[in-house]
Design a protein around this motif. Structure first.
Motif, PDB file in Angstrom:
ATOM      1  N   PRO A 180       0.788  -1.021  -0.083  1.00 15.79           N
ATOM      2  CA  PRO A 180       0.109   0.104  -0.017  1.00 15.79           C
ATOM      3  C   PRO A 180       0.709   1.335   0.136  1.00 15.79           C
ATOM      4  N   ALA A 181       2.118   1.267   0.458  1.00 18.82           N
ATOM      5  CA  ALA A 181       2.959   2.348   0.682  1.00 18.82           C
ATOM      6  C   ALA A 181       3.438   2.664  -0.794  1.00 18.82           C
ATOM      7  N   ALA A 182       3.503   1.651  -1.781  1.00 20.15           N
ATOM      8  CA  ALA A 182       4.080   1.779  -3.051  1.00 20.15           C
ATOM      9  C   ALA A 182       3.039   2.274  -4.074  1.00 20.15           C
ATOM     10  N   VAL A 183       1.741   2.464  -3.575  1.00 22.68           N
ATOM     11  CA  VAL A 183       0.827   2.729  -4.496  1.00 22.68           C
ATOM     12  C   VAL A 183       0.365   4.056  -4.606  1.00 22.68           C
ATOM     13  N   VAL A 184       0.010   4.461  -5.941  1.00 25.60           N
ATOM     14  CA  VAL A 184       0.057   6.075  -6.153  1.00 25.60           C
ATOM     15  C   VAL A 184      -0.923   6.350  -7.381  1.00 25.60           C
ATOM     16  N   GLY A 185      -1.689   7.491  -7.061  1.00 31.91           N
ATOM     17  CA  GLY A 185      -2.518   7.854  -7.709  1.00 31.91           C
ATOM     18  C   GLY A 185      -2.198   8.938  -8.727  1.00 31.91           C
ATOM     19  N   VAL A 186      -2.775   8.986 -10.049  1.00 34.97           N
ATOM     20  CA  VAL A 186      -2.330  10.024 -11.058  1.00 34.97           C
ATOM     21  C   VAL A 186      -3.513  10.790 -11.432  1.00 34.97           C
ATOM     22  N   ASP A 187      -3.367  12.205 -11.313  1.00 33.04           N
ATOM     23  CA  ASP A 187      -4.719  12.942 -11.909  1.00 33.04           C
ATOM     24  C   ASP A 187      -4.155  13.937 -12.985  1.00 33.04           C
ATOM     25  N   LEU A 188      -4.668  13.747 -13.901  1.00 30.80           N
ATOM     26  CA  LEU A 188      -4.451  14.668 -15.294  1.00 30.80           C
ATOM     27  C   LEU A 188      -5.092  15.899 -14.922  1.00 30.80           C
ATOM     28  N   GLY A 189      -4.237  16.851 -15.268  1.00 31.81           N
ATOM     29  CA  GLY A 189      -4.879  18.238 -14.854  1.00 31.81           C
ATOM     30  C   GLY A 189      -4.878  19.201 -16.313  1.00 31.81           C
ATOM     31  N   LEU A 190      -5.231  20.266 -15.874  1.00 28.81           N
ATOM     32  CA  LEU A 190      -5.598  21.238 -17.102  1.00 28.81           C
ATOM     33  C   LEU A 190      -4.154  22.270 -16.982  1.00 28.81           C
ATOM     34  N   HIS A 191      -3.679  22.559 -15.641  1.00 28.41           N
ATOM     35  CA  HIS A 191      -2.497  23.442 -15.563  1.00 28.41           C
ATOM     36  C   HIS A 191      -1.170  22.565 -15.603  1.00 28.41           C
ATOM     37  N   ASP A 192      -1.283  21.523 -14.846  1.00 25.11           N
ATOM     38  CA  ASP A 192      -0.096  20.454 -15.053  1.00 25.11           C
ATOM     39  C   ASP A 192      -0.523  19.497 -15.672  1.00 25.11           C
ATOM     40  N   PHE A 193       0.636  18.856 -16.568  1.00 26.69           N
ATOM     41  CA  PHE A 193       0.338  17.630 -17.245  1.00 26.69           C
ATOM     42  C   PHE A 193      -0.399  16.680 -16.312  1.00 26.69           C
ATOM     43  N   ALA A 194       0.008  16.315 -15.311  1.00 29.52           N
ATOM     44  CA  ALA A 194      -0.310  15.243 -14.377  1.00 29.52           C
ATOM     45  C   ALA A 194       0.172  15.656 -12.867  1.00 29.52           C
ATOM     46  N   VAL A 195      -0.566  15.050 -11.933  1.00 32.82           N
ATOM     47  CA  VAL A 195      -0.417  15.513 -10.504  1.00 32.82           C
ATOM     48  C   VAL A 195      -0.512  14.141  -9.920  1.00 32.82           C
ATOM     49  N   VAL A 196       0.684  13.552  -9.257  1.00 35.67           N
ATOM     50  CA  VAL A 196       0.913  12.429  -8.477  1.00 35.67           C
ATOM     51  C   VAL A 196       0.597  12.581  -7.158  1.00 35.67           C
ATOM     52  N   SER A 197      -0.281  11.524  -6.391  1.00 36.42           N
ATOM     53  CA  SER A 197      -0.673  11.705  -5.231  1.00 36.42           C
ATOM     54  C   SER A 197       0.255  11.962  -4.027  1.00 36.42           C
ATOM     55  N   ASP A 198       1.428  11.749  -4.446  1.00 37.47           N
ATOM     56  CA  ASP A 198       2.537  11.846  -3.256  1.00 37.47           C
ATOM     57  C   ASP A 198       3.145  13.467  -3.369  1.00 37.47           C
ATOM     58  N   GLY A 199       2.324  14.312  -4.142  1.00 41.28           N
ATOM     59  CA  GLY A 199       2.540  15.633  -4.403  1.00 41.28           C
ATOM     60  C   GLY A 199       3.564  16.116  -5.564  1.00 41.28           C
ATOM     61  N   GLU A 200       4.023  15.154  -6.323  1.00 41.97           N
ATOM     62  CA  GLU A 200       4.872  15.590  -7.448  1.00 41.97           C
ATOM     63  C   GLU A 200       3.970  16.075  -8.659  1.00 41.97           C
ATOM     64  N   ARG A 201       4.433  17.126  -9.018  1.00 50.10           N
ATOM     65  CA  ARG A 201       3.913  17.766 -10.492  1.00 50.10           C
ATOM     66  C   ARG A 201       4.546  17.503 -11.642  1.00 50.10           C
ATOM     67  N   VAL A 202       3.844  17.240 -12.800  1.00 46.07           N
ATOM     68  CA  VAL A 202       4.671  17.060 -13.792  1.00 46.07           C
ATOM     69  C   VAL A 202       4.194  18.166 -15.043  1.00 46.07           C
ATOM     70  N   ALA A 203       5.003  19.191 -15.109  1.00 44.58           N
ATOM     71  CA  ALA A 203       4.764  20.230 -16.161  1.00 44.58           C
ATOM     72  C   ALA A 203       4.424  19.825 -17.660  1.00 44.58           C
ATOM     73  N   VAL A 204       3.512  20.655 -18.153  1.00 44.96           N
ATOM     74  CA  VAL A 204       3.105  20.331 -19.356  1.00 44.96           C
ATOM     75  C   VAL A 204       4.296  20.774 -20.369  1.00 44.96           C
ATOM     76  N   PRO A 205       4.512  19.601 -21.307  1.00 42.81           N
ATOM     77  CA  PRO A 205       5.474  20.035 -22.520  1.00 42.81           C
ATOM     78  C   PRO A 205       4.925  20.861 -23.358  1.00 42.81           C
TER      79      PRO A 205
END
Length: 168
Positions: free
Chosen positions: A55-80
Motif C-alpha cells: 500500500p505504501a508503494a501505490v500512487v494515484g495520478v490525476d491529469l490536470g489542466l494547468h499541470d500535465f499530471a499530479v501524482v498523489s505524493d505531491g509530485e507535479r509534472v509540467a505540461v510539455p
C-alpha cells in the motif's frame, strides 16, 4: 530485420518483442514518406499471478489542466510545450508550402518539410509519455489513473467562466 512489401520492396523493421506466430500485418506510410509495419502475433501468456502491491508503494495520478499530471505524493509534472517550441519553424515551412505552385517538385519537397516538423513534434510527445510512464512504473508498484475526459473538463471550465463573466 527486413520485411518484403509488394510494389514497395524490402523495408527495415525494428522488432520490440519476440515474434510468435504472425497472424496479420498492417502497412502504413506516413506523410513524410516513411513506412510502418505492425505485426499481429499470437503467443501463449504465462499463467503466473502478479504479486500484491504494498500500500505504501501505490500512487494515484490525476491529469490536470494547468499541470500535465499530479501524482498523489505531491509530485507535479509540467505540461510539455513541444508544439509551441516548433511553432516558428512550422509557420515558416507552411508559408513556403503555400507559395509553391501546385503539382511542382518544390511543393512536394516543402510538403515533406512540414510533415517532418509535425512528425518531430509527435515523436517528442511520445518520448515524453514513454519516459514519464516508465519512471512511474519503476518508482511505484501500483498506479491508479482517473478515467475522466480532460477535453470535457476544459469545455466545462470555459463554460463556467463565461457564465460567471455574464453574471457580473
Amino acid at each position: 530485420g527486413r520485411v518484403y512489401i509488394p510494389k514497395v520492396g524490402s523495408v527495415r523493421i525494428r522488432q520490440s518483442q519476440a515474434v510468435g506466430t504472425t497472424k496479420s500485418a498492417t502497412f502504413k506510410q506516413d506523410a513524410a514518406g516513411n513506412w510502418e509495419v505492425m505485426l499481429v502475433t499470437e503467443f501463449d501468456m504465462p499463467n503466473t499471478p502478479l504479486p500484491a502491491a504494498r500500500p505504501a508503494a501505490v500512487v494515484g495520478v490525476d491529469l490536470g489542466l494547468h499541470d500535465f499530471a499530479v501524482v498523489s505524493d505531491g509530485e507535479r509534472v509540467a505540461v510539455p510545450r513541444f508544439f509551441r517550441q516548433a511553432e516558428r519553424k512550422l509557420r515558416r515551412a507552411q508559408r513556403r508550402l503555400s507559395r509553391r505552385g501546385k503539382q511542382s517538385r518544390r511543393r512536394l519537397r516543402a510538403k515533406r518539410k512540414v510533415a517532418l516538423i509535425h512528425r518531430r513534434i509527435a515523436h517528442q510527445r511520445a518520448d515524453f509519455l514513454h519516459k514519464l510512464t516508465t519512471g512511474l512504473v519503476r518508482k511505484y508498484e501500483g498506479i491508479a489513473i482517473e478515467d475522466l475526459s480532460v477535453r470535457g473538463r476544459v469545455g466545462w471550465r470555459n463554460f463556467t467562466t463565461s457564465l460567471s463573466q455574464n453574471r457580473a
